[in-house]
Scaffold this motif. Structure first.
Motif, mmCIF file in Angstrom:
data_model
loop_
_atom_site.group_PDB
_atom_site.id
_atom_site.type_symbol
_atom_site.label_atom_id
_atom_site.label_comp_id
_atom_site.label_asym_id
_atom_site.label_seq_id
_atom_site.Cartn_x
_atom_site.Cartn_y
_atom_site.Cartn_z
ATOM 1 N N MET A 68 0.825 -1.208 0.000
ATOM 2 C CA MET A 68 0.000 0.000 0.000
ATOM 3 C C MET A 68 0.859 1.257 0.000
ATOM 4 O O MET A 68 0.523 2.248 -0.655
ATOM 5 C CB MET A 68 -0.940 -0.009 1.200
ATOM 6 N N LYS A 71 1.725 1.868 -3.363
ATOM 7 C CA LYS A 71 0.537 1.996 -4.211
ATOM 8 C C LYS A 71 0.414 0.844 -5.207
ATOM 9 O O LYS A 71 -0.091 1.010 -6.321
ATOM 10 C CB LYS A 71 0.529 3.337 -4.954
ATOM 11 N N TRP A 73 -1.769 -1.610 -5.570
ATOM 12 C CA TRP A 73 -3.066 -1.932 -4.996
ATOM 13 C C TRP A 73 -3.474 -3.375 -5.235
ATOM 14 O O TRP A 73 -4.081 -4.009 -4.348
ATOM 15 C CB TRP A 73 -4.123 -0.967 -5.551
ATOM 16 N N GLY A 103 -7.751 3.107 -2.793
ATOM 17 C CA GLY A 103 -6.611 3.521 -3.605
ATOM 18 C C GLY A 103 -6.753 3.099 -5.049
ATOM 19 O O GLY A 103 -6.488 3.876 -5.973
ATOM 20 N N ARG A 104 -7.215 1.856 -5.272
ATOM 21 C CA ARG A 104 -7.382 1.389 -6.655
ATOM 22 C C ARG A 104 -8.564 2.077 -7.328
ATOM 23 O O ARG A 104 -8.528 2.361 -8.536
ATOM 24 C CB ARG A 104 -7.566 -0.136 -6.670
#
Length: 272
Positions: A68, A71, A73, A103-104
Motif C-alpha cells: 500500500m 501503491k 493496490w 486507492g485502486r
C-alpha cells in the motif's frame, strides 16, 4: 500463500479464500465461525489447519502495508483478502482492505472497487459502529463521487452547448471562426474554474483531517489554517464573479444570429 499442512494444496486455499470473499459480498455481512467451518469442511480443510492459517495471516497483513505504501493496490488487495478470509472480524485488516480498494478506485474508478469499499466499511461498522477510520473512508468516497459527477456533468453540458452552437452556425450562416474563438476562451475559463474548485476541495479535505487531529491535541494551527481556507474561498468567489463578467462579454461578441449559450453560467452557479 499461507503454508498449511502438506495435505492442503494452494489451490484448495485459493478456493477457500474465493468462497469466503464471494460469501461476504453476497450476504453483505461478516461470516460466523460456524459458516467458515462449513466452507472449510466442504473443501476438505481441517479446523486445525484453519487455526494455523489464522496465526500466519498477520504476515499477509504486514506485507499488504508495504504494498500500500508503494501503491501496488492489486498486490495489497490480494494479501489482505487472504488475511481477512482467515480473520474476518479483524478490524485493522478490514479497514486496510477498504483503504486498498479506495486507492485502486481513485486510480481506475471501477465499480467493483466502489462496491467493495462500501462492503468493507459496513463490516467495520458492524464490529465497531463508531469506527473513525471507516467513517473517514466513507466520507472520502462520497466527496470524490460528488466532485467526479459534478465535473462529468459540467463537461457533458459544455459539449452539448458546443454541438448546439455549431449546428446553429451551420444553419444560419457565417461567423464560424469568430464563434469558435469566443467558445475557446469560454471553455478555457470554465476548465480553469473546475480545476480551481477541485483544488479547493482537496485543500478543504486536507484541512478537515488536520482540524480533527488538532482538536485532540488542542493545536492552534488549525485556526490559522481555517483562516487561510476562508481567505482562499473568498478569493475563489471573486474569481467566479469575474468569470461571469467575462462570459457575458464573450456572449456579446458572438454573432447575434447565434443563440447565446447560457448553460455555462448555470454550471458555474451550480459549483458555488
Amino acid at each position: 500463500m499461507t503454508q498449511m499442512t502438506s495435505s492442503v494444496s494452494n489451490n484448495v486455499i485459493n478456493n477457500y479464500i474465493q468462497r469466503v470473499t464471494e460469501w461476504s459480498q453476497s450476504s453483505q455481512r461478516i461470516p460466523t465461525t460456524e459458516e467458515l467451518e462449513s466452507i472449510a469442511a466442504e473443501l476438505g480443510i481441517e479446523p486445525e489447519e484453519i487455526q494455523a492459517a489464522q496465526k500466519q495471516s498477520h504476515d499477509h497483513y504486514v506485507r499488504a502495508q508495504g504494498y500500500m505504501r508503494l501503491k501496488h493496490w492489486d498486490d495489497a488487495i490480494a494479501e489482505l483478502q487472504e488475511a481477512v478470509a482467515f480473520n474476518p472480524s479483524n478490524l485493522d485488516m478490514l479497514v486496510s482492505l477498504a483503504s486498498a480498494h479506495m486507492g485502486r478506485w481513485e486510480a481506475y474508478h471501477r465499480r467493483e472497487d466502489e462496491n467493495n469499499i462500501r462492503l468493507r466499511i459496513r463490516q467495520c461498522l458492524v464490529i465497531k459502529p463508531d469506527c473513525e477510520d471507516a467513517l473517514n473512508l466513507l466520507a472520502r468516497l462520497s466527496t470524490n463521487l460528488k466532485w467526479r459527477n459534478r465535473i462529468i456533468t459540467a463537461i457533458g453540458v459544455g459539449l452539448g452547448g458546443i454541438c448546439v452552437g455549431i449546428g446553429g452556425v451551420a444553419l444560419f450562416g457565417d461567423g464560424l471562426p469568430q464563434w469558435f474563438q469566443g467558445e475557446s476562451k469560454l471553455e478555457q475559463l470554465e476548465q480553469s474554474v473546475i480545476r480551481e474548485l477541485d483544488l479547493l476541495q482537496r485543500q478543504q479535505d486536507s484541512l478537515e483531517a488536520q482540524m480533527t487531529a488538532g482538536q485532540r491535541q488542542n493545536d492552534q494551527r488549525s485556526q490559522r489554517n481555517l483562516s487561510i481556507l476562508q481567505s482562499r474561498i473568498n478569493q475563489l468567489e471573486r474569481e467566479v464573479n469575474q468569470l461571469e463578467q467575462k462570459i457575458v462579454e464573450l456572449e456579446k461578441e458572438q454573432p447575434q444570429k447565434i443563440i447565446p449559450r447560457s448553460s455555462n453560467r448555470s454550471i458555474i452557479r451550480g459549483m458555488e
